[in-house]
Design a protein around this motif. Structure first.
Motif, PDB file in Angstrom:
ATOM      1  N   PRO A   8       0.801  -1.232   0.000  1.00  0.00           N
ATOM      2  CA  PRO A   8       0.000   0.000   0.000  1.00  0.00           C
ATOM      3  C   PRO A   8       0.834   1.282   0.000  1.00  0.00           C
ATOM      4  O   PRO A   8       0.270   2.381  -0.125  1.00  0.00           O
ATOM      5  CB  PRO A   8      -0.812  -0.111   1.301  1.00  0.00           C
ATOM      6  N   ASN A   9       2.153   1.161   0.153  1.00  0.00           N
ATOM      7  CA  ASN A   9       3.012   2.348   0.173  1.00  0.00           C
ATOM      8  C   ASN A   9       3.124   3.011  -1.194  1.00  0.00           C
ATOM      9  O   ASN A   9       3.501   4.177  -1.287  1.00  0.00           O
ATOM     10  CB  ASN A   9       4.420   1.963   0.652  1.00  0.00           C
ATOM     11  N   ILE A  10       2.809   2.281  -2.253  1.00  0.00           N
ATOM     12  CA  ILE A  10       3.011   2.803  -3.597  1.00  0.00           C
ATOM     13  C   ILE A  10       2.078   3.970  -3.886  1.00  0.00           C
ATOM     14  O   ILE A  10       2.465   4.955  -4.518  1.00  0.00           O
ATOM     15  CB  ILE A  10       2.824   1.676  -4.637  1.00  0.00           C
ATOM     16  N   ASP A  11       0.828   3.877  -3.416  1.00  0.00           N
ATOM     17  CA  ASP A  11      -0.169   4.900  -3.749  1.00  0.00           C
ATOM     18  C   ASP A  11      -1.013   5.262  -2.527  1.00  0.00           C
ATOM     19  O   ASP A  11      -2.212   5.031  -2.503  1.00  0.00           O
ATOM     20  CB  ASP A  11      -1.065   4.417  -4.896  1.00  0.00           C
ATOM     21  N   THR A  24      -9.018   9.514   1.380  1.00  0.00           N
ATOM     22  CA  THR A  24      -9.881   8.359   1.121  1.00  0.00           C
ATOM     23  C   THR A  24      -9.047   7.289   0.425  1.00  0.00           C
ATOM     24  O   THR A  24      -8.171   7.607  -0.393  1.00  0.00           O
ATOM     25  CB  THR A  24     -11.080   8.731   0.235  1.00  0.00           C
ATOM     26  N   ILE A  25      -9.304   6.042   0.760  1.00  0.00           N
ATOM     27  CA  ILE A  25      -8.585   4.933   0.137  1.00  0.00           C
ATOM     28  C   ILE A  25      -9.599   3.928  -0.407  1.00  0.00           C
ATOM     29  O   ILE A  25     -10.776   3.958  -0.054  1.00  0.00           O
ATOM     30  CB  ILE A  25      -7.602   4.265   1.120  1.00  0.00           C
ATOM     31  N   ASN A  26      -9.132   3.011  -1.250  1.00  0.00           N
ATOM     32  CA  ASN A  26     -10.060   2.174  -2.016  1.00  0.00           C
ATOM     33  C   ASN A  26     -10.237   0.766  -1.467  1.00  0.00           C
ATOM     34  O   ASN A  26     -10.713  -0.121  -2.188  1.00  0.00           O
ATOM     35  CB  ASN A  26      -9.610   2.108  -3.478  1.00  0.00           C
ATOM     36  N   PHE A  27      -9.880   0.534  -0.186  1.00  0.00           N
ATOM     37  CA  PHE A  27      -9.991  -0.830   0.336  1.00  0.00           C
ATOM     38  C   PHE A  27     -11.431  -1.322   0.287  1.00  0.00           C
ATOM     39  O   PHE A  27     -11.721  -2.389  -0.268  1.00  0.00           O
ATOM     40  CB  PHE A  27      -9.448  -0.910   1.765  1.00  0.00           C
ATOM     41  N   PHE A  30      -0.209  -7.264   4.156  1.00  0.00           N
ATOM     42  CA  PHE A  30       0.213  -5.896   3.887  1.00  0.00           C
ATOM     43  C   PHE A  30       0.503  -5.231   5.219  1.00  0.00           C
ATOM     44  O   PHE A  30       0.150  -5.777   6.289  1.00  0.00           O
ATOM     45  CB  PHE A  30      -0.830  -5.112   3.073  1.00  0.00           C
ATOM     46  N   HIS A  31       1.117  -4.062   5.180  1.00  0.00           N
ATOM     47  CA  HIS A  31       1.545  -3.412   6.416  1.00  0.00           C
ATOM     48  C   HIS A  31       0.430  -2.604   7.078  1.00  0.00           C
ATOM     49  O   HIS A  31       0.075  -2.837   8.233  1.00  0.00           O
ATOM     50  CB  HIS A  31       2.740  -2.499   6.142  1.00  0.00           C
ATOM     51  N   GLN A  32      -0.135  -1.662   6.362  1.00  0.00           N
ATOM     52  CA  GLN A  32      -1.131  -0.761   6.939  1.00  0.00           C
ATOM     53  C   GLN A  32      -2.469  -1.472   7.149  1.00  0.00           C
ATOM     54  O   GLN A  32      -2.848  -2.359   6.377  1.00  0.00           O
ATOM     55  CB  GLN A  32      -1.332   0.461   6.036  1.00  0.00           C
ATOM     56  N   LEU A  33      -3.194  -1.060   8.191  1.00  0.00           N
ATOM     57  CA  LEU A  33      -4.525  -1.612   8.444  1.00  0.00           C
ATOM     58  C   LEU A  33      -5.508  -0.958   7.476  1.00  0.00           C
ATOM     59  O   LEU A  33      -6.200   0.006   7.814  1.00  0.00           O
ATOM     60  CB  LEU A  33      -4.958  -1.386   9.894  1.00  0.00           C
ATOM     61  N   LEU A  34      -5.589  -1.496   6.287  1.00  0.00           N
ATOM     62  CA  LEU A  34      -6.392  -0.882   5.242  1.00  0.00           C
ATOM     63  C   LEU A  34      -7.876  -0.887   5.569  1.00  0.00           C
ATOM     64  O   LEU A  34      -8.635  -0.083   5.007  1.00  0.00           O
ATOM     65  CB  LEU A  34      -6.149  -1.596   3.906  1.00  0.00           C
ATOM     66  N   TRP A  35      -8.294  -1.768   6.459  1.00  0.00           N
ATOM     67  CA  TRP A  35      -9.715  -1.822   6.809  1.00  0.00           C
ATOM     68  C   TRP A  35     -10.135  -0.730   7.800  1.00  0.00           C
ATOM     69  O   TRP A  35     -11.308  -0.529   8.046  1.00  0.00           O
ATOM     70  CB  TRP A  35     -10.069  -3.199   7.370  1.00  0.00           C
ATOM     71  N   TRP A  36      -9.175  -0.009   8.363  1.00  0.00           N
ATOM     72  CA  TRP A  36      -9.492   1.048   9.329  1.00  0.00           C
ATOM     73  C   TRP A  36     -10.105   2.257   8.629  1.00  0.00           C
ATOM     74  O   TRP A  36      -9.616   2.708   7.589  1.00  0.00           O
ATOM     75  CB  TRP A  36      -8.227   1.491  10.064  1.00  0.00           C
ATOM     76  N   GLU A  37     -11.176   2.773   9.210  1.00  0.00           N
ATOM     77  CA  GLU A  37     -11.762   4.046   8.799  1.00  0.00           C
ATOM     78  C   GLU A  37     -12.192   4.780  10.069  1.00  0.00           C
ATOM     79  O   GLU A  37     -12.500   4.146  11.089  1.00  0.00           O
ATOM     80  CB  GLU A  37     -12.980   3.847   7.887  1.00  0.00           C
TER      81      GLU A  37
END
Length: 287
Positions: free
Chosen positions: A136-139, A195-198, A169-176
């Protein structure tokens, strides 16, 4: 009466046998471990891994089921040649294959990382299970562009003959900030877009697949804030985070894959001599 008594005895024996059979856990086919934020405490540039993690190498080495490990990011405090040399040396001491899911600290020198370890997103199969590592670090925490096409292609081509899908993956992409994970204390929001696209693009690719999906993140545990690990399960998806550095509830998780393709988890406490001190991971499932 004699035949009636014999019938009761046989019926009771049959019931007891069935209960015993269903209570037995399927044997372990293989295991792997996940470890997040392995550089340890913020501000401390350890020689290699966080000391509490290295102190449990013998536990990993003595577990005959463990085939490999996955480091879920922030492996080093800064991506320098010396720091990566120290990590490589520790992995040699561990004596197992270890895969990297890069964190933001690891990407302070992306060119150096890629020259040593290759592409930061990739996939492979292991014992009929699909392993996917994302970056997720790329974008700005988004899985987009070529990486999104890669993910779609892998899921289209490789899920038919596998049992489980493991995603790292590293970041908790499910967090909002407004969902049920809002109270999970992340180590950092560094690099996160507004905003992210998870939930809009990535999670729907997995939700509804006929295979169980297990997602792992590692950006927790740096501080003693109570979110050194988390667990949630819904539909066909399980979400798990694990990390270290706070020096109170540092942990790794061992994932056991059983002969019947079921999956179980062992929450391993790194602080102190009792590696079971934190209890069962599933006891912490979010409401």
């Amino acid at each position: 009466m004699k035949y009636f008594v014999l019938f009761l005895v046989l019926a009771l024996f049959s019931c007891n046998k069935d209960e015993s059979d269903t209570s037995e856990e399927s044997p372990i086919r293989y295991s792997f471990f996940i470890a997040g934020h392995t550089y340890g405490s913020p501000g401390i540039d350890n020689e290699g891994f966080h000391p509490a993690f290295k102190n449990k190498f013998d536990l990993i080495q003595n577990d005959g089921h463990i085939d490999f490990g996955v480091l879920t990011g922030d492996i080093v405090i800064t991506g320098t040649e010396q720091n990566w040399n120290d990590i490589d040396s520790d992995i040699i001491d561990l004596g197992l294959p270890v895969y990297f899911a890069a964190g933001n600290h690891d990407m302070t020198d992306r060119a150096l990382f890629e020259s040593r370890y290759g592409q930061t997103y990739y996939s492979f199969t292991h014992q009929s299970d699909l392993i996917i590592v994302l970056d997720p670090n790329i974008d700005e925490w988004n899985i987009s562009g070529d990486q999104l096409q890669f993910l779609q292609s892998v899921l289209n081509d490789e899920v038919q003959n596998i049992n489980n899908i493991f995603v790292f993956f590293h970041q908790l992409l499910w967090w909002e900030p407004d969902n049920i994970y809002q109270n999970v204390a992340l180590n950092s929001f560094a690099g996160r877009a507004d905003t992210i696209n998870f939930w809009g693009e990535i999670e729907p690719l997995f939700n509804g697949l006929s295979k169980p999906v297990h997602m792992f993140a590692g950006d927790v545990g740096a501080f003693n804030t109570g979110s050194e690990f988390m667990y949630d399960q819904y539909d066909n998806i399980t979400l798990i985070a694990s990390g270290m550095g706070g020096n109170v509830r540092d942990n790794i998780i061992i994932i056991d894959v059983h002969e019947d393709a079921s999956v179980s988890y062992r929450l391993i406490a790194l602080n102190g001599s009792n590696h079971n001190a934190l209890g069962e991971l599933m006891d912490y499932e979010l409401p």
